[in-house]
Design a protein around this motif. Structure first.
Motif, mmCIF file in Angstrom:
data_model
loop_
_atom_site.group_PDB
_atom_site.id
_atom_site.type_symbol
_atom_site.label_atom_id
_atom_site.label_comp_id
_atom_site.label_asym_id
_atom_site.label_seq_id
_atom_site.Cartn_x
_atom_site.Cartn_y
_atom_site.Cartn_z
ATOM 1 N N GLY A 186 72.364 44.814 25.799
ATOM 2 C CA GLY A 186 71.353 45.746 26.282
ATOM 3 C C GLY A 186 71.918 47.048 26.795
ATOM 4 O O GLY A 186 71.277 47.746 27.591
ATOM 5 N N ILE A 187 73.127 47.401 26.349
ATOM 6 C CA ILE A 187 73.761 48.656 26.766
ATOM 7 C C ILE A 187 73.506 49.718 25.702
ATOM 8 O O ILE A 187 73.703 49.482 24.517
ATOM 9 C CB ILE A 187 75.281 48.470 26.959
ATOM 10 N N SER A 188 73.049 50.882 26.127
ATOM 11 C CA SER A 188 72.792 51.968 25.182
ATOM 12 C C SER A 188 74.001 52.893 25.098
ATOM 13 O O SER A 188 74.679 53.139 26.092
ATOM 14 C CB SER A 188 71.568 52.780 25.610
ATOM 15 N N ILE A 189 74.285 53.388 23.886
ATOM 16 C CA ILE A 189 75.345 54.376 23.680
ATOM 17 C C ILE A 189 74.707 55.603 23.045
ATOM 18 O O ILE A 189 74.195 55.538 21.920
ATOM 19 C CB ILE A 189 76.471 53.834 22.772
ATOM 20 N N PRO A 209 77.875 46.933 33.217
ATOM 21 C CA PRO A 209 77.060 45.706 33.234
ATOM 22 C C PRO A 209 75.968 45.734 32.174
ATOM 23 O O PRO A 209 75.617 46.798 31.649
ATOM 24 C CB PRO A 209 76.472 45.709 34.652
ATOM 25 N N ASP A 210 75.433 44.569 31.870
ATOM 26 C CA ASP A 210 74.336 44.463 30.903
ATOM 27 C C ASP A 210 73.189 45.383 31.318
ATOM 28 O O ASP A 210 72.833 45.460 32.506
ATOM 29 C CB ASP A 210 73.827 43.026 30.825
ATOM 30 N N GLY A 211 72.614 46.068 30.327
ATOM 31 C CA GLY A 211 71.508 46.978 30.611
ATOM 32 C C GLY A 211 71.959 48.370 31.022
ATOM 33 O O GLY A 211 71.116 49.222 31.322
ATOM 34 N N GLY A 212 73.267 48.614 31.020
ATOM 35 C CA GLY A 212 73.785 49.907 31.438
ATOM 36 C C GLY A 212 73.716 50.965 30.345
ATOM 37 O O GLY A 212 73.164 50.744 29.257
ATOM 38 N N GLU A 213 74.328 52.125 30.629
ATOM 39 C CA GLU A 213 74.277 53.238 29.694
ATOM 40 C C GLU A 213 75.662 53.876 29.544
ATOM 41 O O GLU A 213 76.418 53.972 30.506
ATOM 42 C CB GLU A 213 73.297 54.313 30.183
ATOM 43 N N ALA A 233 83.673 64.035 26.773
ATOM 44 C CA ALA A 233 83.420 63.249 27.978
ATOM 45 C C ALA A 233 82.701 61.951 27.622
ATOM 46 O O ALA A 233 81.726 61.958 26.868
ATOM 47 C CB ALA A 233 82.586 64.045 28.975
ATOM 48 N N VAL A 234 83.202 60.842 28.156
ATOM 49 C CA VAL A 234 82.548 59.532 28.000
ATOM 50 C C VAL A 234 82.153 59.074 29.401
ATOM 51 O O VAL A 234 83.009 58.844 30.262
ATOM 52 C CB VAL A 234 83.477 58.505 27.333
ATOM 53 N N GLU A 235 80.853 58.949 29.616
ATOM 54 C CA GLU A 235 80.310 58.599 30.932
ATOM 55 C C GLU A 235 79.644 57.234 30.870
ATOM 56 O O GLU A 235 78.897 56.946 29.930
ATOM 57 C CB GLU A 235 79.302 59.658 31.375
ATOM 58 N N ASP A 236 79.907 56.391 31.858
ATOM 59 C CA ASP A 236 79.260 55.079 31.894
ATOM 60 C C ASP A 236 78.619 54.831 33.243
ATOM 61 O O ASP A 236 78.859 55.566 34.207
ATOM 62 C CB ASP A 236 80.267 53.961 31.566
ATOM 63 N N THR A 237 77.779 53.804 33.300
ATOM 64 C CA THR A 237 77.137 53.416 34.554
ATOM 65 C C THR A 237 77.739 52.106 35.050
ATOM 66 O O THR A 237 77.028 51.220 35.519
ATOM 67 C CB THR A 237 75.609 53.258 34.353
#
Length: 227
Positions: free
Chosen positions: A95-98, A129-133, A148-152
């Motif tokens: 459930g992670i969006s890229i 985590p699951d559901g992150g972006e 730039a690669v940004e994550d939550t």
């Protein structure tokens, strides 16, 4: 000496696992399913060992004084989308969006650029985590292109930021099974080869942004003329 100690520790774990599983399996007859499970486990540890060796060989070659790279100008969005599409398949299961927000052009060795981005996405997925972006973006400036690669994800405590690109360095040793500690070291080597930089900004429990710079063609050529 610290590097040798880290390398010995890194190699000892999979070797011990392989040896231990093989010795236990040989203590008594097993079913075909038991043997298959052990062989699959050993194959996975061998793959981990192979990855460590491949990455170390790359780092050694990258730091050689005669290392030549083949740079060209290419559109950022399609080059990034090719890598993002591969990781998107893995991410969707959790459930992670890229999202790819890249525009403009990059002047770099295409294969090395792909490898750097792959390592960044692999790292982001590991700690998001699951559901992150995860968001990938580029910005063209007069003297460079920024990727730039940004994550939550879980973020990195401030005291660790200056060392996250060191070989085998991990923010949390308890998460050692999640990687080899070489991913960001590889990324730094690649940007160094291009005369670029790596910047890491992070906030615990909020996420991490890693920004790479790739000098423009004009700036790179001027640097070569200066040398």
């Amino acid at each position: 000496s610290q590097f040798s100690a880290d390398l010995a520790h890194e190699l000892r774990t999979p070797i011990s696992n392989i040896r231990g599983e093989a010795e236990v399996t040989l203590t008594r007859p097993r079913t075909l399913e038991d043997y298959r499970n052990v062989i699959e486990s050993i194959a996975a540890e061998c793959e981990r060992l192979s990855g460590i060796v491949d990455n170390l060989l790359f780092l050694t070659r990258a730091e050689g004084v005669d290392r030549q790279i083949e740079r060209s100008v290419f559109a950022a969005r399609p080059a990034i989308e090719k890598i993002a599409a591969y990781y998107r398949t893995i991410a969707e299961e959790r459930g992670i969006s890229i999202t790819n927000k890249s525009e403009g052009e990059v002047y770099a060795d295409a294969l090395l650029f792909d490898r750097a981005l792959s390592n960044l996405l692999d790292n982001a997925l590991r700690f998001t985590p699951d559901g992150g972006e995860i968001t990938i973006a580029t910005e063209t400036k007069p003297d460079c292109t920024e990727l730039a690669v940004e994550d939550t994800g879980c973020g990195i405590p401030p005291q660790h930021l200056s060392r996250v690109c060191d070989r085998f360095y991990r923010v949390d040793s308890s998460r050692s099974s999640q990687g080899t500690g070489l991913g960001l070291a590889l990324v730094k080597s690649i940007t160094d080869l291009h005369g670029g930089t790596v910047a890491v900004a992070s906030e615990v429990n909020r996420g991490t942004t890693i920004t790479l710079t790739f000098p423009t063609k004009e700036r790179s050529q001027n640097s070569l003329h200066a040398i």
